[in-house]
Scaffold this active site. Sequence first.
Site, PDB file in Angstrom:
ATOM      1  N   THR A  65      48.393  49.195  26.318  1.00  0.00           N
ATOM      2  CA  THR A  65      49.603  49.369  25.519  1.00  0.00           C
ATOM      3  C   THR A  65      50.681  48.353  25.881  1.00  0.00           C
ATOM      4  O   THR A  65      51.662  48.210  25.155  1.00  0.00           O
ATOM      5  CB  THR A  65      50.176  50.793  25.682  1.00  0.00           C
ATOM      6  N   ILE A 119      49.088  42.667  30.543  1.00  0.00           N
ATOM      7  CA  ILE A 119      47.852  41.895  30.422  1.00  0.00           C
ATOM      8  C   ILE A 119      46.878  42.585  29.474  1.00  0.00           C
ATOM      9  O   ILE A 119      46.241  41.935  28.637  1.00  0.00           O
ATOM     10  CB  ILE A 119      47.214  41.703  31.813  1.00  0.00           C
ATOM     11  N   TYR A 124      46.739  48.723  47.490  1.00  0.00           N
ATOM     12  CA  TYR A 124      46.426  48.071  46.218  1.00  0.00           C
ATOM     13  C   TYR A 124      45.340  47.021  46.413  1.00  0.00           C
ATOM     14  O   TYR A 124      44.368  46.968  45.652  1.00  0.00           O
ATOM     15  CB  TYR A 124      47.697  47.432  45.655  1.00  0.00           C
TER      16      TYR A 124
END
Length: 264
Positions: free
Chosen positions: A16, A19, A154
Amino acid sequence: MKIDLKGKTALVTGSTAGIGHAIAKGLAAAGAEVTVNGRTREKVEAAVAAITKTVPGARVHGVAASVSTVEGCNTLVTALPEVDILINNAGIFEPKDFFETPDEDWSRFFEVNVMSGVRLSRAYMQGMLKRNWGRIVFISSESALNIPTEMIHYGMTKTAQLSISRGLAELTRGTAVTVNSVLPGPTMSEGVETFVKALAKQNGQSVEEAAALFVKQHRPTSLLQRFASVEEVANMVVYVASKEASATNGAALRVEGGIIQTIA
């Protein structure tokens, strides 16, 4: 070279904005029938409308589902039982001190960034193998190789994506199915722009100054010396998803501006 994806269906998770949205738009422009995915119906509908407006004749649909959960992935697969091209793009990031990152954050990042791709690849890849054509692309990061000390949790998920991607590629031997990873570097997506704006406000700088300083301080080996655009990353993904990329399989493809100082 003209990339033509007419007759192919594509699913881009987390598309949405950022990238993912650029990838969905790029695939639609190449002729693929694209399904946009996001967590809320409002954002999905807005993204579909934006691509339809930008790409004349685009065939774009939307499915609202959170791929961070088993239930969300099942909802998506039920709505879209088969795809030719799967782009595992959905992901989250958050700078956080290692010593202040609780177990819950590690688990949450793993579910969103890793297990979403595992579940969807498991659901769609067998169909690709039976039809003898398909593309799976994991949107990893240069952080998979250069683990950021401010986001170790991450970085862990991005390295895991490389392992899964390569392992799945081994299952495609002798077929016309490929599985690859794409490793963006710092990219000026909506989420990153919000992060940079916060830095700029905190340090009394312009957004441009904060962005340039971030690259110099945190990615000093960058040859690009700037953030990439979402379109620059999407261009690589559209190519990897194409029929023209038939000999590219099991690869970790960099779109990180030369940050990683190795030749392989």
